[in-house]
Write a protein that holds these residues in place. Structure first.
Motif, mmCIF file in Angstrom:
data_model
loop_
_atom_site.group_PDB
_atom_site.id
_atom_site.type_symbol
_atom_site.label_atom_id
_atom_site.label_comp_id
_atom_site.label_asym_id
_atom_site.label_seq_id
_atom_site.Cartn_x
_atom_site.Cartn_y
_atom_site.Cartn_z
ATOM 1 N N UNK A 47 0.849 -1.313 -0.048
ATOM 2 C CA UNK A 47 -0.179 0.161 -0.140
ATOM 3 C C UNK A 47 0.815 1.221 -0.119
ATOM 4 N N UNK A 48 1.885 1.205 0.859
ATOM 5 C CA UNK A 48 2.702 2.465 0.876
ATOM 6 C C UNK A 48 3.511 2.504 -0.439
ATOM 7 N N UNK A 49 3.965 1.355 -1.022
ATOM 8 C CA UNK A 49 4.694 1.510 -2.489
ATOM 9 C C UNK A 49 3.685 2.040 -3.415
ATOM 10 N N UNK A 50 2.506 1.873 -3.441
ATOM 11 C CA UNK A 50 1.547 2.208 -4.242
ATOM 12 C C UNK A 50 1.250 3.644 -4.088
ATOM 13 N N UNK A 51 1.292 4.152 -2.786
ATOM 14 C CA UNK A 51 1.118 5.668 -2.342
ATOM 15 C C UNK A 51 2.365 6.530 -2.916
ATOM 16 N N UNK A 52 3.516 6.011 -2.813
ATOM 17 C CA UNK A 52 4.873 6.861 -2.979
ATOM 18 C C UNK A 52 5.501 6.373 -4.302
ATOM 19 N N UNK A 53 4.476 5.648 -5.185
ATOM 20 C CA UNK A 53 5.427 5.141 -6.332
ATOM 21 C C UNK A 53 5.688 6.494 -7.421
ATOM 22 N N UNK A 54 5.108 7.326 -7.211
ATOM 23 C CA UNK A 54 5.154 8.726 -8.359
ATOM 24 C C UNK A 54 5.779 9.610 -7.472
ATOM 25 N N UNK A 55 6.544 9.431 -6.460
ATOM 26 C CA UNK A 55 7.072 10.643 -5.810
ATOM 27 C C UNK A 55 8.191 11.272 -6.576
ATOM 28 N N UNK A 56 8.118 12.699 -6.560
ATOM 29 C CA UNK A 56 9.116 13.434 -7.362
ATOM 30 C C UNK A 56 9.958 14.238 -6.629
ATOM 31 N N UNK A 57 11.402 14.384 -7.026
ATOM 32 C CA UNK A 57 12.077 15.311 -6.139
ATOM 33 C C UNK A 57 12.548 16.327 -7.106
ATOM 34 N N UNK A 58 12.284 17.558 -7.050
ATOM 35 C CA UNK A 58 12.649 18.522 -7.903
ATOM 36 C C UNK A 58 12.318 18.432 -9.347
#
Length: 124
Positions: free
Chosen positions: A21-32
């Motif tokens: 569930x956490x992998x799906x929630x943060x799969x598209x995390x962007x930095x800058x």
């Protein structure tokens, strides 16, 4: 297998689902503005640890249940919700982070299992 081992394996399966569930929630995390597969790397490492811990309780196919729970969470994330929204999109620009999540999140534990260095219940 003792009852305490079965309860601990059940908690490992629950942990695998929570990691999914956490992998799906943060799969598209962007930095800058750049998509970095942080969730994929973290999922691969945590899934490897879950497989390692489950292998110390049983040497049967039950030790792969935390990974199956992780995959179940990913499948649920790819299904449309009540409003038609989908959390895990396997198309367009989001194809690469989705494939990285699958490849690293499942590939790293597969490499650990394939290496033959998983503990057995007799070793513990």
């Amino acid at each position: 297998m003792r009852w305490s081992d079965r309860i601990l394996l059940a908690f490992l399966v629950l942990d695998g689902f929570v990691v999914g569930v956490m992998s799906v929630a943060f799969a598209y995390l962007r930095f800058g503005g750049v998509a970095i597969p942080v969730a994929a790397v973290v999922a691969g490492v945590v899934n490897s640890v879950l497989l390692w811990l489950a292998s110390s309780y049983t040497d049967g196919p039950v030790r792969y249940f935390p990974l199956l729970a992780w995959l179940l969470a990913l499948v649920i994330g790819a299904l449309p919700g009540p409003g038609g929204d989908v959390e895990l999109l396997p198309d367009g620009v989001l194809m690469l982070p989705t494939l990285a999540l699958l490849a690293i999140g499942a590939g790293l534990p597969a490499a650990v299992a394939w290496s033959g260095r998983l503990p057995t219940p007799d070793d513990v």
